[in-house]
Design an enzyme around this catalytic site. Sequence first.
Site, PDB file in Angstrom:
ATOM      1  N   PHE A   1     -12.636   8.562  12.274  1.00  0.00           N
ATOM      2  CA  PHE A   1     -13.283   9.829  11.894  1.00  0.00           C
ATOM      3  C   PHE A   1     -13.048  10.183  10.434  1.00  0.00           C
ATOM      4  CE2 PHE A   1     -12.691  10.329  16.554  1.00  0.00           C
ATOM      5  CZ  PHE A   1     -14.037  10.190  16.872  1.00  0.00           C
ATOM      6  N   HIS A   2     -12.511   9.237   9.689  1.00  0.00           N
ATOM      7  CA  HIS A   2     -12.328   9.430   8.242  1.00  0.00           C
ATOM      8  C   HIS A   2     -13.626   9.024   7.554  1.00  0.00           C
ATOM      9  CE1 HIS A   2     -10.756   8.872   4.192  1.00  0.00           C
ATOM     10  NE2 HIS A   2      -9.589   9.370   4.582  1.00  0.00           N
TER      11      HIS A   2
ATOM     12  N   ASN B   1       0.850  -1.193   0.000  1.00  0.00           N
ATOM     13  CA  ASN B   1       0.000   0.000   0.000  1.00  0.00           C
ATOM     14  C   ASN B   1       0.879   1.234   0.000  1.00  0.00           C
ATOM     15  OD1 ASN B   1      -2.852   0.974   0.272  1.00  0.00           O
ATOM     16  ND2 ASN B   1      -1.958   2.052   2.022  1.00  0.00           N
ATOM     17  N   GLU B   2       0.723   2.034  -1.043  1.00  0.00           N
ATOM     18  CA  GLU B   2       1.392   3.334  -1.095  1.00  0.00           C
ATOM     19  C   GLU B   2       2.854   3.268  -0.659  1.00  0.00           C
ATOM     20  OE1 GLU B   2      -1.166   5.798   1.248  1.00  0.00           O
ATOM     21  OE2 GLU B   2      -2.543   6.155  -0.412  1.00  0.00           O
TER      22      GLU B   2
ATOM     23  N   GLU C   1      -8.175   5.140  -4.629  1.00  0.00           N
ATOM     24  CA  GLU C   1      -8.686   5.691  -3.363  1.00  0.00           C
ATOM     25  C   GLU C   1      -8.897   7.184  -3.507  1.00  0.00           C
ATOM     26  OE1 GLU C   1      -6.229   5.235   0.096  1.00  0.00           O
ATOM     27  OE2 GLU C   1      -5.746   3.154  -0.374  1.00  0.00           O
TER      28      GLU C   1
END
Length: 681
Positions: A366-367, A156-157, A316
Amino acid sequence: MPHPQPAPTPLGLRGPAFGGDYNPEQWPEEVWHEDVRLMREAGVTMVSVGIFSWALLEPEPGRYDFGWLDRLLDLLHVNGVRVDLGTPTVAPPAWFYRAHPDALPLTADGVRYAFGSRGAICHSSPAYRQAAAGITEQLARRYGTHPALAMWHVHNEYGVPVSACYCDTCAAHFRRWLAARHGTVEAVNEAWGTAFWGQRYHTLDEIQPPRATPTVGNPAQRLDYARFADATMRENFTAERDILHRLAPGVPVTTNFMTALSQCESVDYWAWGREVDLVTNDHYLITDGRRTHVNLAMAADLTRSVAGGAPWLLLEHSAGGVNWQPRNPAKLPGEMARNSLAHVARGSEGAMFFQWRQSRRGAEKFHSAMVPQAGTDSRVWREVSALGADLGRLEGIRGTRTVADVAMLWDWQSWWAQRLEWRPSEDHDARERADTFYAALYDHHLTVDFAHPDADLSAYPLVVVPALYLATEETGRNLRRYVEGGGTLVVSYFSGIVDADDAVHPGPYPGALRDVLGLTVEEFSPLLDGHTVRLTTPEGAPEGPDLTGDVWSDVVVPRGAETLWTYADGLPAGRPAITRNRLGEGTAWYVSTRLSGPDLDTVLGRALADAGVTPRTGLAHDVEVVRRTGETGTYLFAINHTDAPAGVRLDAPGTELLTGQGVVEELTVPAGAVRVVRLDG
Ligand code: GAL
């Protein structure tokens, strides 16, 4: 330049990909059934699964638990949702670090990171490499022929949150890398200029990573280390990719990039673009008051460019606010769809999100997500479902390519070199120049391709070079060829200064570009904070408004170039500030100070005229018009970022695909909306 072959696409998808990262291991299994029902309701076509699941899949070394993933993939399959399956190698389990604490990365200051987050990886670690290959092989063997599998999502990334490690294992690996790049210790001494400050090495074994030093460390060593760190991550990517190709032939392999210059700095995506089967990208809005849609367009253009112009996939972005900025505004009504379709306009074959269902626990609770904490009786869910339906109407765009008007040169390695300490001015920021030039072209309604400095540029009428501190002689020759062949080149200050080893080219600045620009620079004269210089047109030159520069000025000596503006004050008063060199069939402009806003626009407007590029007129500011074209036709995307309806003139009639209405001559795009017209003919 375009790849000769069409890029592979996720297997089994007919239209655009729509969905997101799906982390069902955070939920009891009964929620999965609710998830797939909602996925069908929203028109989800693909989800990314298993990206962080290593600890569940391999609870102890060599013992695997695939039961839950088997059930999940089967469930997704029967519900018609394709799977982008992760190799979980960005999140090794706790047992792995307990056995191999030295696989945790060490910072340049000697701090060892701890387990408890993600991405804490020393990419040189043999133990990490072996464990990553092990889990990748298991996944490939188990799921390589699973009917739900659309593609592989490696890691990932890469590069985020850590790209370089400075441990002893990396030191040994770095020495091997140096031997391969430079050959001998003598060649390293030469390349790094170790005669300076007594840094000479007698054997390669004396060389260490550029760890913390009392004052500025060797810049060429630091540049090589940035290259080494990037190459080391790429070794790990290609190792996993090769396992997947071998055990699951025909399934495309990707890893999600973060091309936005504000989001990942340590990866040379030109090199990575050549290694993946399909380029995918993650993009998040940075809400610091800048025009987020311009940054988005730039990242999308950069992504398409590293894909060689071929379609790519937005893997994403966010349905609403993120949670990792100081302030995280929610997206306004319509903003998510605008963002998604703006990526599609610029080449994405769909719009995917982080993440499907908002977490209740952990660092990202909280995303925003496609299914928010508020559930389905929410604005976000309604907009998500509407977007799914809209994307379903765009099947035809598959395989079409975005049409660009002009090009901008960008080179990550030059950026790495230029950002090192003790440059003439810390106010010169390559990324700022790239952003500013890009915004100026965007505001002329031009679509920009990015190009590597050594790429064939002959297809572009105009090429801008906002910041190319490091430029090899080969690059100089390439740009000269481009101009002689009829191109128009616009080069901004502090470009063409050093070679690949960060050594100043011999002779006056700008060594690599003196020739093409028809000038030399006798001295740099950076300005103090807040100071400006005034530029006026000299007698005999075409009239133009006075301009104001800041940050930088140069003492330019024309050697063939004509002077279009001179400095009216500052050290170089009376000397050329903006020049144009006619060479062969083309022209090369030099802008020796930092211009912004209308002043940069004036100069770019003149260069565009030289290039014969006619910017689109009659379009409101912040109304974006981009075309994709291919075998299925030409599609015009019109994106209205303003609060008022906007008119867009069409050069052919067509059908608006989101409303199904026919349009002739003038398309009206409601405030904040997007329209996609398939043009007739
Ligand atoms: C991305 C990452 C995701 C998630 C997201 C939040 O960079 O790949 O896993 O953390 O950021 O914005």
